[in-house]
Write an enzyme that holds these catalytic residues in place. Structure first.
Site, PDB file in Angstrom:
ATOM      1  N   GLU A 606      -2.414  -9.364  -5.305  1.00  0.00           N
ATOM      2  CA  GLU A 606      -3.720  -8.218  -5.645  1.00  0.00           C
ATOM      3  C   GLU A 606      -4.560  -8.041  -4.336  1.00  0.00           C
ATOM      4  O   GLU A 606      -5.066  -7.247  -4.097  1.00  0.00           O
ATOM      5  CB  GLU A 606      -4.116  -8.681  -6.957  1.00  0.00           C
ATOM      6  CG  GLU A 606      -5.351  -7.776  -7.234  1.00  0.00           C
ATOM      7  CD  GLU A 606      -4.906  -6.245  -7.886  1.00  0.00           C
ATOM      8  OE1 GLU A 606      -5.170  -5.747  -6.938  1.00  0.00           O
ATOM      9  OE2 GLU A 606      -4.179  -6.182  -8.628  1.00  0.00           O
ATOM     10  N   VAL A 609      -5.000  -5.802  -0.965  1.00  0.00           N
ATOM     11  CA  VAL A 609      -5.900  -4.565  -0.911  1.00  0.00           C
ATOM     12  C   VAL A 609      -7.055  -4.673  -1.912  1.00  0.00           C
ATOM     13  O   VAL A 609      -6.953  -5.090  -3.049  1.00  0.00           O
ATOM     14  CB  VAL A 609      -5.093  -3.323  -1.473  1.00  0.00           C
ATOM     15  CG1 VAL A 609      -5.862  -1.890  -1.294  1.00  0.00           C
ATOM     16  CG2 VAL A 609      -3.889  -3.152  -0.626  1.00  0.00           C
ATOM     17  N   ALA A 611      -9.566  -6.976  -1.839  1.00  0.00           N
ATOM     18  CA  ALA A 611      -9.876  -8.530  -1.889  1.00  0.00           C
ATOM     19  C   ALA A 611      -9.854  -8.823  -3.305  1.00  0.00           C
ATOM     20  O   ALA A 611      -8.739  -8.622  -4.008  1.00  0.00           O
ATOM     21  CB  ALA A 611     -11.392  -8.723  -1.560  1.00  0.00           C
ATOM     22  N   GLU A 667     -11.123 -10.358  10.133  1.00  0.00           N
ATOM     23  CA  GLU A 667     -10.104 -11.513  10.557  1.00  0.00           C
ATOM     24  C   GLU A 667     -10.534 -12.295  11.629  1.00  0.00           C
ATOM     25  O   GLU A 667     -11.738 -11.650  12.298  1.00  0.00           O
ATOM     26  CB  GLU A 667      -8.905 -10.845  10.670  1.00  0.00           C
ATOM     27  CG  GLU A 667      -8.142 -10.008   9.567  1.00  0.00           C
ATOM     28  CD  GLU A 667      -7.687 -10.882   8.576  1.00  0.00           C
ATOM     29  OE1 GLU A 667      -7.619 -12.088   8.705  1.00  0.00           O
ATOM     30  OE2 GLU A 667      -7.347 -10.446   7.543  1.00  0.00           O
ATOM     31  N   ASP A 678      -5.045  -3.083   9.906  1.00  0.00           N
ATOM     32  CA  ASP A 678      -5.228  -3.703   8.437  1.00  0.00           C
ATOM     33  C   ASP A 678      -5.170  -2.790   7.444  1.00  0.00           C
ATOM     34  O   ASP A 678      -4.691  -2.785   6.283  1.00  0.00           O
ATOM     35  CB  ASP A 678      -6.542  -4.404   8.567  1.00  0.00           C
ATOM     36  CG  ASP A 678      -6.827  -5.181   7.405  1.00  0.00           C
ATOM     37  OD1 ASP A 678      -5.897  -6.350   7.149  1.00  0.00           O
ATOM     38  OD2 ASP A 678      -7.592  -4.971   6.583  1.00  0.00           O
ATOM     39  N   LYS A 682      -2.608  -1.733   4.311  1.00  0.00           N
ATOM     40  CA  LYS A 682      -3.146  -1.663   2.800  1.00  0.00           C
ATOM     41  C   LYS A 682      -2.483  -0.114   2.277  1.00  0.00           C
ATOM     42  O   LYS A 682      -2.224  -0.185   1.195  1.00  0.00           O
ATOM     43  CB  LYS A 682      -4.502  -1.811   2.648  1.00  0.00           C
ATOM     44  CG  LYS A 682      -5.075  -3.106   3.306  1.00  0.00           C
ATOM     45  CD  LYS A 682      -6.764  -3.003   2.997  1.00  0.00           C
ATOM     46  CE  LYS A 682      -7.071  -4.263   3.421  1.00  0.00           C
ATOM     47  NZ  LYS A 682      -8.783  -4.505   3.503  1.00  0.00           N
TER      48      LYS A 682
END
Length: 815
Positions: A606, A609, A611, A667, A678, A682
């Site tokens: 989960e 995408v 957090a 990151e 990133d 997602k």
């Protein structure tokens, strides 16, 4: 009359013998008492080991013999006053002289016969009983030694012991009618055959000896003293949550002892059952404890299942072939062969098609069974009517036992479901018509897991134990550990989840503790750990083979994500915020999904995408309910949103990026976030969850960074280039401001195509007022065609990411 039996652990040392003497003396004040004793702890094993060494012409048996003689002589000197020692010292030395002669004979002949083995094995009980008898005399007790060899008569001398009860009972009745004493001391285990040759009652036979005395003398109760508080719901050495049972029936005790409950020797019940003599199992070292009472009924046991037990020293013998189908007498021939080979069958199962018979036998008898059966069915094997007999080792039997099982539906289903959910494969199943026992053959490596799974299912307060192995204990990992610690009691009280952290790893060190790591000290503990090795970490998790195991990955490591398939393939669930696995090539992504389904291990991501936001879960529910996604628009980078919300063309762009790094929004390599890769990962994941077959290269990425920045090899170089590109960043901001717009890095999926890039968003758009590090996703579907379903909230930061991982762990717990 009292009949008491004391096991080897109860008389393993002089101090323990003194404790035993107190118990016997207290009982003897009530009525005359017969105390049956095993050998000193470990002595019988040594006696047999010495015999084998002598047969192998290994003279080290003499050292072991000297060691055992010294142990017994020291026991005499510790227990008995010097003035009373001479007689018993002489007896002990005489017995060891006889033993030495026997071993010399075995050594010279280079042969160890079954008869000799029985004679040797019984010396431990003779020695312990002689010493204890003399100790009672030194205490001023009226004591009589009872040589069980003169009273108990066996019908044979092999391991399948049969007692001649008529002769034995007459001998015991005659002896006790002719002798009087306050305390009678008898060696257990030993007997003689009908020819007068010394024999034994089989390993564990001291219980049987006591039961024979109890049956012959018609007492009300036999008390067996051991080193545990009675018979347990499961082996407490394997299942820490197991507890002692207060009352069980003869039949339950027989089933439990037959299937490996070592507290009671299985034949013990034979002399007691018909006469209704109770057995009370007590703890020598805690005699005040209630113990377990074995009697005609176990009405006080309110559970459907009384106990769980296992045998791990078995092998499966499989007979299979079309030539068996519809042939009368085939089974009879099979079992006649085993009977003539004196092989005991522990478990039998036959397919209704009559195509195969599967039997379980003791491990050391499997090869003999195979040879005998292959010889008996040689003609059928050569004509290919049946296959050559096969033996399967490394298996064990687990069994549910309980009188009340027959009156309760669904127990088999619960048993097999619990095992199946933990990927414990069942090789064979057996259940008698009495429904008192359900047995399943499983791999030996799964025994510990199986017993704990079944105990959790049938005996514990409805709760579930989750065993976590966490790699990555930086920002996100440390927050997760703090959350797990603070919510520990809540999870147990409200959700019935007991979460244990058994393994931790960072990039340098790793540590394991099978009892669970202390979360107050984890930082110090991990520093004392061994060198980190992710493959070794996996092998350790696999080796522990615990139920409800979950691997948690808090890193962005490609090496670690490459191991997900190994974890899932071993029924170890995976929870991860690492996006690499789900954004790899489509074949690799689908393989992980397939492994998850095939091995019953959850694969949850989960936090890949948004957090802690329920974005993937929401999308999965839409698709599962039959809705079709037509378009997705999203701001999916909390770090980029933070950067462009805080960049006003005044403070340099690189400074804002540094602030984002400091807050934990990016990151460790901020280029991953700022390059858009990133976000691309997602939207790729969301595309795949929508049902599209898409690769990362299919996504159009309109990056706002210069080529030099994208290709920089270190953070230092990257930030230097950001400084040089400041005019470009300022120009982007000013252009948006002139258009009364906000800069947002947007991901979009529409018409089967996906793209990511920086966009100017006007005041009318839902993205315009998105602040801080928030994420937002708009799902346009057949059902949400005019007004999209919106998920919005904090989409970056260690706390919210950790909470998302925490939520995935809970999902597995509630599964």
């Amino acid at each position: 009359m009292n009949i008491l039996k004391f096991g080897g652990s109860s008389v393993a040392s002089p101090d323990r013998i003194k404790k035993v003497a107190e118990i016997v003396q207290k009982k003897a004040q009530e009525k005359n008492t017969v105390a049956v004793f095993s050998a000193f702890g470990g002595v019988t094993n040594d006696l047999l080991k010495m015999a084998e060494l002598a047969a192998d012409e290994d003279l080290t048996y003499k050292d072991l013999l000297e060691k055992n003689e010294k142990r017994h002589l020291e026991a005499v000197k510790t227990l008995i006053p010097v003035k009373d020692q001479s007689s018993i010292l002489s007896k002990v030395k005489n017995e060891f002289n006889r033993l030495e002669t026997l071993y010399e004979g075995v050594y010279l002949l280079n042969e160890l016969s079954n008869r000799t083995k029985h004679v040797i094995a019984g010396y431990g009980e003779i020695l312990s009983s002689l010493i204890i008898t003399e100790y009672f005399r030194s205490l001023g007790e009226e004591v009589q030694f009872v040589d069980s060899r003169e009273l108990i008569v066996c019908k044979n001398t092999n391991e399948k012991i049969q007692v001649n009860y008529e002769k034995t009972y007459n001998n015991i009745e005659d002896f006790f009618s002719e002798h009087e004493a306050n305390i009678f001391v008898a060696p257990g285990f030993v007997a003689r055959n009908e020819q007068g040759i010394p024999s034994t009652l089989g390993r564990g036979g001291s219980d049987f000896t006591a039961a024979i005395f109890a049956g012959a003398l018609n007492v009300e109760r036999l008390t067996v003293y051991t080193d545990v508080d009675g018979m347990y719901t499961a082996n407490p050495n394997i299942v820490p949550q197991a507890y002692s049972l207060k009352n069980i029936s003869y039949q339950e005790a027989m089933e439990l002892s037959h299937f490996g409950a070592k507290v009671l020797y299985p034949p013990t019940l034979q002399p007691l059952l018909n006469k209704g003599i109770e057995i009370h199992i007590k703890n020598t070292f805690r005699p005040e404890e209630e113990g377990t009472l074995i009697s005609k009924g176990s009405q006080e046991n309110f559970r459907w299942v009384t106990g769980i037990t296992h045998i791990d020293s078995v092998k499966l013998v499989n007979i299979e072939g079309s030539g068996m189908v519809g042939i009368p007498g085939f089974s009879k021939r099979c079992f006649d062969v085993l009977f003539h080979e004196n092989i005991n069958v522990v478990l039998i199962t036959q397919a209704s098609s009559e195509h195969s018979i599967c039997i379980a036998v003791k491990g050391d008898e499997a090869e003999a069974a195979k040879l005998a059966l292959n010889e008996a069915f040689e003609v059928e094997i050569q004509s290919h009517k049946i296959k050559a007999v096969e033996v399967e080792d490394k298996v064990a039997i687990v069994a549910l036992v309980g009188d009340r099982m027959k009156s309760h539906h669904g127990l088999s289903g619960k048993m097999f479901s619990a095992l199946g959910n933990n990927n414990i494969n069942i090789r064979a199943i057996a259940q008698g018509s009495s429904e008192r026992n359900i047995s399943a053959v499983i791999a030996k490596k799964d025994v510990t897991k199986a017993l704990n799974v079944l105990h959790e299912q049938f005996f514990e307060v409805p709760s579930k134990e989750l065993n976590l192995f966490i790699t990555g204990v930086g920002n996100v990992g440390s927050k997760l550990l703090n959350q797990l610690k603070s919510q520990e009691q809540y999870l147990l009280d409200k959700l019935r989840l007991k979460v244990r952290i058994l393994g931790l790893s960072n990039s340098r060190k790793m540590i394991f503790d099978e009892n669970g790591l202390d979360l107050d000290k984890w930082q110090d503990l991990i520093e004392e750990g061994e060198k980190a090795d992710q493959k070794a970490f996996f092998e350790k998790v696999k080796e522990l083979n615990l139920r409800n195991s979950i691997f948690v990955d808090n890193t962005a490591s490609a090496e670690i994500s490459s191991l997900y398939s190994a974890y899932l393939g071993n029924s170890i669930s995976v929870v991860t915020c690492n996006k690499i696995a789900c954004s790899q090539d489509f074949q690799g992504y689908t393989r992980l999904q397939d492994l998850s389904r095939e091995y019953g291990a959850s694969f949850l991501y989960e936090t890949n995408v948004g957090a802690g936001l329920p974005i993937i879960d929401t999308l999965k529910n839409l698709v599962a309910s039959g809705d079709r996604v037509t378009k997705i628009q999203a701001v999916l980078s909390g770090s980029l949103n933070f950067v462009f919300n805080n960049y006003k063309g005044e403070e340099p762009f690189y400074k804002v990026v540094e602030a984002a790094m400091k807050e934990g929004y990016t990151e460790p390599d901020p280029k991953i976030d700022l390059s858009g890769i990133d976000v691309a990962r997602k939207i790729l994941i969301l595309s795949r969850e929508s049902g599209l077959e898409m690769e990362l290269g299919d996504i159009e990425n309109d990056s706002f960074l210069s080529e030099a920045s994208l290709n920089s090899e270190s953070n230092e170089v990257f930030f230097d280039l950001l400084k040089q590109d400041e005019p470009d960043f300022k120009k982007m901001y000013e252009s948006a401001a002139e258009n009364n717009a906000q800069l947002k890095y947007v991901a979009q999926l529409e018409d089967g195509k996906a793209k990511v890039g920086l966009q100017q968003v006007g005041p009318e758009h839902p993205f315009y007022n998105l602040s801080g590090s928030d994420n937002i996703v708009l799902f346009f579907t057949d059902r949400y065609s005019q007004q999209p379903l919106i998920v919005k909230g904090a989409g970056a930061g260690a706390d919210v990411t950790a909470s998302g991982i925490f939520a995935d762990v809970i999902r597995i717990g509630k599964k």
